[in-house]
Design a protein around this motif. Sequence first.
Motif, PDB file in Angstrom:
ATOM      1  N   ARG A   1      42.371   9.990 -23.492  1.00 45.31           N
ATOM      2  CA  ARG A   1      42.775  11.373 -23.282  1.00 45.31           C
ATOM      3  C   ARG A   1      41.608  12.227 -22.779  1.00 45.31           C
ATOM      4  O   ARG A   1      41.765  13.036 -21.861  1.00 45.31           O
ATOM      5  CB  ARG A   1      43.339  11.948 -24.577  1.00 45.31           C
ATOM      6  N   ALA A   2      40.436  12.025 -23.360  1.00 42.25           N
ATOM      7  CA  ALA A   2      39.266  12.793 -22.935  1.00 42.25           C
ATOM      8  C   ALA A   2      38.934  12.523 -21.473  1.00 42.25           C
ATOM      9  O   ALA A   2      38.605  13.448 -20.715  1.00 42.25           O
ATOM     10  CB  ALA A   2      38.072  12.460 -23.823  1.00 42.25           C
ATOM     11  N   SER A   3      39.028  11.264 -21.050  1.00 39.48           N
ATOM     12  CA  SER A   3      38.748  10.939 -19.658  1.00 39.48           C
ATOM     13  C   SER A   3      39.813  11.521 -18.736  1.00 39.48           C
ATOM     14  O   SER A   3      39.501  11.995 -17.634  1.00 39.48           O
ATOM     15  CB  SER A   3      38.666   9.422 -19.482  1.00 39.48           C
ATOM     16  N   ARG A   4      41.066  11.485 -19.173  1.00 40.15           N
ATOM     17  CA  ARG A   4      42.121  12.096 -18.363  1.00 40.15           C
ATOM     18  C   ARG A   4      41.878  13.590 -18.176  1.00 40.15           C
ATOM     19  O   ARG A   4      42.013  14.129 -17.073  1.00 40.15           O
ATOM     20  CB  ARG A   4      43.477  11.866 -19.017  1.00 40.15           C
TER      21      ARG A   4
ATOM     22  N   VAL B   1      39.202  14.204 -15.591  1.00 42.67           N
ATOM     23  CA  VAL B   1      39.699  14.059 -14.222  1.00 42.67           C
ATOM     24  C   VAL B   1      40.542  15.266 -13.826  1.00 42.67           C
ATOM     25  O   VAL B   1      40.397  15.810 -12.720  1.00 42.67           O
ATOM     26  CB  VAL B   1      40.498  12.754 -14.079  1.00 42.67           C
ATOM     27  N   LEU B   2      41.417  15.706 -14.714  1.00 43.31           N
ATOM     28  CA  LEU B   2      42.283  16.834 -14.394  1.00 43.31           C
ATOM     29  C   LEU B   2      41.496  18.110 -14.128  1.00 43.31           C
ATOM     30  O   LEU B   2      41.924  18.960 -13.342  1.00 43.31           O
ATOM     31  CB  LEU B   2      43.290  17.058 -15.528  1.00 43.31           C
ATOM     32  N   SER B   3      40.340  18.249 -14.768  1.00 45.08           N
ATOM     33  CA  SER B   3      39.526  19.446 -14.548  1.00 45.08           C
ATOM     34  C   SER B   3      38.782  19.405 -13.218  1.00 45.08           C
ATOM     35  O   SER B   3      38.281  20.436 -12.752  1.00 45.08           O
ATOM     36  CB  SER B   3      38.522  19.627 -15.690  1.00 45.08           C
ATOM     37  N   ALA B   4      38.712  18.209 -12.583  1.00 47.48           N
ATOM     38  CA  ALA B   4      37.939  18.075 -11.349  1.00 47.48           C
ATOM     39  C   ALA B   4      38.796  17.886 -10.110  1.00 47.48           C
ATOM     40  O   ALA B   4      38.342  18.165  -9.003  1.00 47.48           O
ATOM     41  CB  ALA B   4      36.974  16.889 -11.461  1.00 47.48           C
ATOM     42  N   ALA B   5      40.028  17.389 -10.282  1.00 46.32           N
ATOM     43  CA  ALA B   5      40.809  16.898  -9.140  1.00 46.32           C
ATOM     44  C   ALA B   5      42.031  17.751  -8.855  1.00 46.32           C
ATOM     45  O   ALA B   5      42.500  18.522  -9.707  1.00 46.32           O
ATOM     46  CB  ALA B   5      41.231  15.452  -9.387  1.00 46.32           C
ATOM     47  N   ASP B   6      42.562  17.582  -7.648  1.00 48.06           N
ATOM     48  CA  ASP B   6      43.823  18.199  -7.234  1.00 48.06           C
ATOM     49  C   ASP B   6      44.944  17.177  -7.104  1.00 48.06           C
ATOM     50  O   ASP B   6      46.117  17.519  -7.215  1.00 48.06           O
ATOM     51  CB  ASP B   6      43.634  18.903  -5.887  1.00 48.06           C
TER      52      ASP B   6
ATOM     53  N   THR C   1      43.090  23.036 -19.423  1.00 52.37           N
ATOM     54  CA  THR C   1      42.056  24.023 -19.682  1.00 52.37           C
ATOM     55  C   THR C   1      41.215  24.238 -18.431  1.00 52.37           C
ATOM     56  O   THR C   1      40.761  23.278 -17.801  1.00 52.37           O
ATOM     57  CB  THR C   1      41.149  23.544 -20.825  1.00 52.37           C
ATOM     58  N   THR C   2      41.042  25.473 -18.051  1.00 45.28           N
ATOM     59  CA  THR C   2      40.241  25.788 -16.875  1.00 45.28           C
ATOM     60  C   THR C   2      38.764  25.636 -17.209  1.00 45.28           C
ATOM     61  O   THR C   2      38.262  26.248 -18.147  1.00 45.28           O
ATOM     62  CB  THR C   2      40.521  27.224 -16.395  1.00 45.28           C
ATOM     63  N   GLN C   3      38.087  24.769 -16.473  1.00 45.15           N
ATOM     64  CA  GLN C   3      36.666  24.534 -16.662  1.00 45.15           C
ATOM     65  C   GLN C   3      35.981  24.566 -15.297  1.00 45.15           C
ATOM     66  O   GLN C   3      36.629  24.358 -14.277  1.00 45.15           O
ATOM     67  CB  GLN C   3      36.432  23.164 -17.311  1.00 45.15           C
ATOM     68  N   PRO C   4      34.666  24.818 -15.279  1.00 47.46           N
ATOM     69  CA  PRO C   4      33.956  24.694 -14.006  1.00 47.46           C
ATOM     70  C   PRO C   4      34.115  23.277 -13.475  1.00 47.46           C
ATOM     71  O   PRO C   4      34.033  22.317 -14.235  1.00 47.46           O
ATOM     72  CB  PRO C   4      32.496  25.000 -14.401  1.00 47.46           C
ATOM     73  N   ARG C   5      34.345  23.149 -12.173  1.00 45.85           N
ATOM     74  CA  ARG C   5      34.604  21.830 -11.601  1.00 45.85           C
ATOM     75  C   ARG C   5      33.276  21.141 -11.296  1.00 45.85           C
ATOM     76  O   ARG C   5      32.965  20.797 -10.150  1.00 45.85           O
ATOM     77  CB  ARG C   5      35.498  21.962 -10.388  1.00 45.85           C
ATOM     78  N   THR C   6      32.501  20.912 -12.352  1.00 39.04           N
ATOM     79  CA  THR C   6      31.153  20.385 -12.175  1.00 39.04           C
ATOM     80  C   THR C   6      31.162  18.944 -11.678  1.00 39.04           C
ATOM     81  O   THR C   6      30.190  18.502 -11.070  1.00 39.04           O
ATOM     82  CB  THR C   6      30.377  20.463 -13.499  1.00 39.04           C
TER      83      THR C   6
END
Length: 206
Positions: A177-180, A183-188, A6-11
């Motif tokens: 899962r929530a923590s994963r 991380v996926l929403s913030a990292a490359d 899911t695309t989220q702001p990378r806050t």
Amino acid sequence: MTEAITTQPRTDAPLGRSAAFTILTTGYTLSTGPGVAATVSYVHDAGRHVIVDPGMVAHRDRILGPLAELGLGPDDITDVILSHHHPDNTMNVGLFGQARVHDHKAVYRADQWTDRDAEGHELTPSLRLIRTPGHSAEDITLLAGTGEGVVAFVGDLWWRPNGPVEDPVAPDLGLLRASRLRVLSAADLIVPGHGGAFPADGTAPM
């Protein structure tokens, strides 16, 4: 199973992009190696020399040798990040006696214990800690902003690039899962606890 992220702001992502990193030794578990070894990484930015998860390895030269090739010795390390307190990720922390040691709740150095919550703590503008419980209650992730993107040093939030999808020691798979996903929403790029780096995208084990 793979899925779109899911695309989220990378806050959570650090604002800075000046860090650089080297994986000193790539870890393994019983299914991929002769025993258990941690993936140990070196990160540097703005005068901070950071070791992430100096855990179990076949010999300490698996950590100190690659570090020496970078022109550094143990006393040059300013900070150690412990993603959590399992021995396979902490066994060699004593190699770095001059460093500040960071975990989920405090910073330790010599005989000084300074309480602070890891959530949002910045070592530099390019190096940020966040809480990512799931494998254990005290899990944290180091997010490093580099010129190529954000690298997440996640400890055992993922063990290896191929999973396991369901961590057999996780007390709460929903929290894992929530923590994963955070991380996926913030990292490359993700550096796991016992394997090589892999992309932070829909191919990550979920």
